[in-house]
Write a protein that holds these residues in place. Structure first.
Motif, PDB file in Angstrom:
ATOM      1  N   GLU A 140       0.831  -1.205   0.000  1.00  0.00           N
ATOM      2  CA  GLU A 140       0.000   0.000   0.000  1.00  0.00           C
ATOM      3  C   GLU A 140       0.864   1.253   0.000  1.00  0.00           C
ATOM      4  N   LEU A 141       2.054   1.159   0.615  1.00  0.00           N
ATOM      5  CA  LEU A 141       2.962   2.296   0.670  1.00  0.00           C
ATOM      6  C   LEU A 141       3.646   2.534  -0.659  1.00  0.00           C
ATOM      7  N   SER A 142       3.870   1.469  -1.405  1.00  0.00           N
ATOM      8  CA  SER A 142       4.696   1.606  -2.601  1.00  0.00           C
ATOM      9  C   SER A 142       4.321   0.565  -3.632  1.00  0.00           C
ATOM     10  N   GLN A 143       4.594   0.888  -4.897  1.00  0.00           N
ATOM     11  CA  GLN A 143       4.425  -0.084  -5.972  1.00  0.00           C
ATOM     12  C   GLN A 143       5.586  -1.070  -6.020  1.00  0.00           C
ATOM     13  N   ALA A 144       6.674  -0.729  -5.319  1.00  0.00           N
ATOM     14  CA  ALA A 144       7.841  -1.614  -5.318  1.00  0.00           C
ATOM     15  C   ALA A 144       7.505  -2.920  -4.616  1.00  0.00           C
ATOM     16  N   ARG A 145       8.010  -4.029  -5.142  1.00  0.00           N
ATOM     17  CA  ARG A 145       7.772  -5.346  -4.566  1.00  0.00           C
ATOM     18  C   ARG A 145       8.744  -5.606  -3.423  1.00  0.00           C
ATOM     19  N   ILE A 146       8.268  -6.312  -2.429  1.00  0.00           N
ATOM     20  CA  ILE A 146       9.133  -6.656  -1.309  1.00  0.00           C
ATOM     21  C   ILE A 146       8.801  -8.064  -0.846  1.00  0.00           C
ATOM     22  N   ASP A 147       9.836  -8.849  -0.566  1.00  0.00           N
ATOM     23  CA  ASP A 147       9.670 -10.173   0.026  1.00  0.00           C
ATOM     24  C   ASP A 147       9.677  -9.970   1.533  1.00  0.00           C
ATOM     25  N   TYR A 148       8.489 -10.038   2.127  1.00  0.00           N
ATOM     26  CA  TYR A 148       8.373  -9.690   3.538  1.00  0.00           C
ATOM     27  C   TYR A 148       9.236 -10.596   4.409  1.00  0.00           C
ATOM     28  N   HIS A 149       9.217 -11.869   4.140  1.00  0.00           N
ATOM     29  CA  HIS A 149       9.971 -12.829   4.965  1.00  0.00           C
ATOM     30  C   HIS A 149      11.472 -12.529   4.916  1.00  0.00           C
ATOM     31  N   VAL A 150      11.982 -12.229   3.725  1.00  0.00           N
ATOM     32  CA  VAL A 150      13.404 -11.917   3.573  1.00  0.00           C
ATOM     33  C   VAL A 150      13.749 -10.629   4.321  1.00  0.00           C
ATOM     34  N   ALA A 151      12.859  -9.609   4.192  1.00  0.00           N
ATOM     35  CA  ALA A 151      13.105  -8.337   4.878  1.00  0.00           C
ATOM     36  C   ALA A 151      13.093  -8.513   6.390  1.00  0.00           C
ATOM     37  N   LEU A 152      12.135  -9.269   6.903  1.00  0.00           N
ATOM     38  CA  LEU A 152      12.050  -9.504   8.345  1.00  0.00           C
ATOM     39  C   LEU A 152      13.270 -10.268   8.843  1.00  0.00           C
ATOM     40  N   GLN A 153      13.681 -11.248   8.083  1.00  0.00           N
ATOM     41  CA  GLN A 153      14.859 -12.040   8.466  1.00  0.00           C
ATOM     42  C   GLN A 153      16.114 -11.163   8.479  1.00  0.00           C
ATOM     43  N   ALA A 154      16.233 -10.266   7.499  1.00  0.00           N
ATOM     44  CA  ALA A 154      17.395  -9.362   7.443  1.00  0.00           C
ATOM     45  C   ALA A 154      17.424  -8.440   8.656  1.00  0.00           C
ATOM     46  N   LEU A 155      16.264  -7.933   9.046  1.00  0.00           N
ATOM     47  CA  LEU A 155      16.192  -7.067  10.224  1.00  0.00           C
ATOM     48  C   LEU A 155      16.540  -7.836  11.489  1.00  0.00           C
TER      49      LEU A 155
END
Length: 602
Positions: free
Chosen positions: A53-68
């Motif tokens: 909803e914030l952006s048209q850019a795609r994000i892999d949520y699981h990968v982002a959470l794991q990186a954090l």
């Protein structure tokens, strides 16, 4: 025998029951884990949807959470002090519940500079381009990455973001000087802060009347602090830059000392005009400046251009009025034999105003934020600023300073009302519009009797507010006299030559030779080759500056020379060591760097 068979049957039954219970328990556990996994997947899907909803850019949520969780937050900054620092973050988070930024620590976290408690003296950096203002400081809280297990699931912002404070988005001068210009050139410092980057405004203001101008900096809608609450309790910016460059600001507003030009202005008119041109492009406004044409124009074309010239006058509708505006417009038209166009921020769109200003020969206005639009004037135009009674033009110079920047090529003239009868004051208005009814009678009388506002600090000086919000009946004869005198000193606009602003390089192959004539007389000869870039330039005047200092002394002897070698004998002593510096000067004021110091022994 029967008893043992019965015992076997009972043992077998118990075994089967035990196995059944174990299988059921295993199935239930597996179902529970599957349900938990499904719930986690659903939650991740929901958070991913919120991120989308914030952006048209795609994000892999699981990968982002794991990186954090594994790497935490990473920060690398430029600048030595909080006043000149900009920081880049990976996975900087913001808690809307605490209204604080959060740095998550892990074994892989990076924090440069690692200031420890000095980060709070007074802050890591300024969120605004207004230097060292205590309402503009940025810092963050710290938590171990393990704390994420006990916190709301984060929403990730996949865009590259620029996080900043707008200083005063209701005032057009502040919008341009403090926000748009600094943000524009900050975005050009970092290649990934491109047209797809997102701006995040953390000062807490609403959009304000000029929000469309901020939208011109990026193709993505800017985010306000209040909007961050809509996306969850914890937001994490996958890549962000925090802070603004201050290199493009030229004015300080009087928080520490009375307002005036900055002591060290780093911007020129070339950068201002580059910004103005880019913004005009975003507004679909184009112009052709005569100063930028490659060739000259015919006499017929110049006559036609002269006929097309006009004067733009800003009309104000609520405060700081020109009470005889129609008379002023008529006088300008008659004096300069040009048509006069009126402009109003209240009644016209901003692009339509800039379209007019971008081709005007002169811009006339009462002192006020609207004069920041003078940066869109063509080269060679004139800025005429009017000041109410008792307001000294020399003390309030943001627009004079702008017009005077090298490369702006604008001519500045100011007029000041010196006739008290030609002013209308408003003592009963609210204090922020110049009212003084809330003050003691003695203070009111002092302000009413004053004929010159003394120098003061920002921002609530009642005498300044009382006088600056006056309405003015412009004395036409004195106004025209000031204008005529001012136009006499207007320089002819010449096509800008790049060589006129190019600095020389180092002189090359500098040498020194010494000789002793007798025990009381010696000579020191210094020679050098021209700077490398000089052979590619046509420079009107080239000279060389030589400094000679006796070793161990604090003073030096300076010389300006036209040639590349010179023999010094005056004040040169035998058996003495001298330090010699040489540099080149173009056109009297463009200084090059000194060559390496020479050590010369007589």
């Amino acid at each position: 025998m029967r008893a043992s068979v019965a015992g076997c049957r009972m043992s077998l039954g118990a075994l089967l029951n035990g196995l059944l219970v174990s299988v059921v328990a295993a199935l239930l556990w597996k179902y529970s884990k599957l349900s938990e996994h499904v719930a986690l997947l659903e939650e991740e899907l929901h958070m991913t949807q919120q991120s989308q909803e914030l952006s048209q850019a795609r994000i892999d949520y699981h990968v982002a959470l794991q990186a954090l969780q594994q790497h935490g937050t990473r920060m690398v900054c430029t600048g030595k002090m909080h006043t000149d620092r900009i920081c880049r973050f990976d996975y900087l988070c913001y808690s809307s519940e605490a209204e604080e930024f959060v740095f998550f620590h892990s074994n892989s976290s990076v924090m440069l500079p690692n200031l420890g408690s000095r980060r709070f003296q007074p802050a890591l950096l300024d969120l605004s381009s207004v230097e060292d203002h205590n309402t503009q400081y940025f810092n963050f809280l710290e938590l171990p990455a393990a704390a994420l297990k006990f916190m709301p699931k984060p929403v990730f912002v996949p865009d590259v973001t620029l996080i900043l404070n707008r200083f005063n988005p209701d005032n057009l001068m502040h919008v341009f000087h403090d926000d748009l210009l600094p943000a524009f050139f900050t975005m050009r410092q970092y290649s990934d802060l491109d047209d797809e980057a997102r701006l995040v405004f953390m000062e807490g203001w609403a959009e304000g009347p000029h929000f469309d101008l901020y939208r011109l900096l990026s193709s993505k809608q800017p985010l306000l602090k209040e909007q961050l609450r809509n996306f969850g309790k914890l937001m994490c910016f996958t890549k962000s830059y925090v802070g603004l460059s201050k290199m493009t600001t030229w004015y300080q507003y009087g928080f520490v000392q009375p307002q005036g030009p900055k002591a060290n202005i780093l911007v020129s008119g070339n950068e201002i005009r580059h910004f103005a041109s880019a913004l005009m492009g975003k507004m679909n406004i184009t112009r052709m400046e005569e100063a930028e044409k490659d060739g000259g124009s015919s006499e017929q074309e110049r006559d036609r251009d002269k006929k097309d010239e006009y004067i733009a006058v800003f009309s104000r509708s609520t405060t700081r009025l020109i009470l005889n505006e129609a008379e002023l417009i008529m006088a300008l038209a008659q004096e300069f034999q040009m048509r006069v166009v009126t402009l109003s921020l209240e009644e016209q769109s901003f692009p339509s105003i800039i379209q007019v200003i971008s081709a005007a020969s002169m811009l006339v206005s009462m002192h006020g934020a609207q004069l920041i639009t003078s940066m869109f004037l063509p080269r060679g135009a004139t800025v005429v600023e009017l000041f109410p009674f008792a307001v000294n033009p020399e003390q309030y110079t943001p627009y004079k300073t702008l017009a005077s920047l090298p490369g702006m090529d604008l001519h500045y003239i100011c007029w000041r009302n010196s006739i008290e009868e030609n002013t209308v004051t408003h003592p009963d208005r609210p204090w922020e519009q110049g009212g003084i009814a809330h003050l003691e009678k003695e203070e009111q009388q002092r302000i009413l009797a004053s004929t010159d506002v003394p120098r003061h600090l920002c921002c609530r000086n009642p005498e300044w507010l009382f006088r600056i919000y006056q309405d003015t009946l412009v004395d036409i004869p004195s106004f025209l006299m000031v204008l005529k005198d001012g136009m006499k000193s207007k320089p002819a606009l010449k096509k800008t030559k790049i060589t006129s602003t190019v600095h020389p390089g180092r002189v090359r192959e500098a040498h020194c030779q010494t000789s002793v004539q007798n025990p009381n007389e010696a000579k020191l000869t210094v020679s050098w080759q021209i700077p490398w870039n000089l052979k590619y330039l046509k420079v009107r005047e080239v000279k060389y500056e030589v400094w000679i200092q006796e070793q161990g002394e604090n003073t030096y002897m300076p010389y300006i020379l036209p040639q590349q070698n010179y023999t010094f004998s005056e004040n040169i002593k035998p058996f003495t060591t001298y330090l010699v510096w040489v540099r080149c000067i173009f056109n009297k004021n463009l200084l090059g760097p000194f060559a390496d110091v020479l050590t010369c022994r007589t």
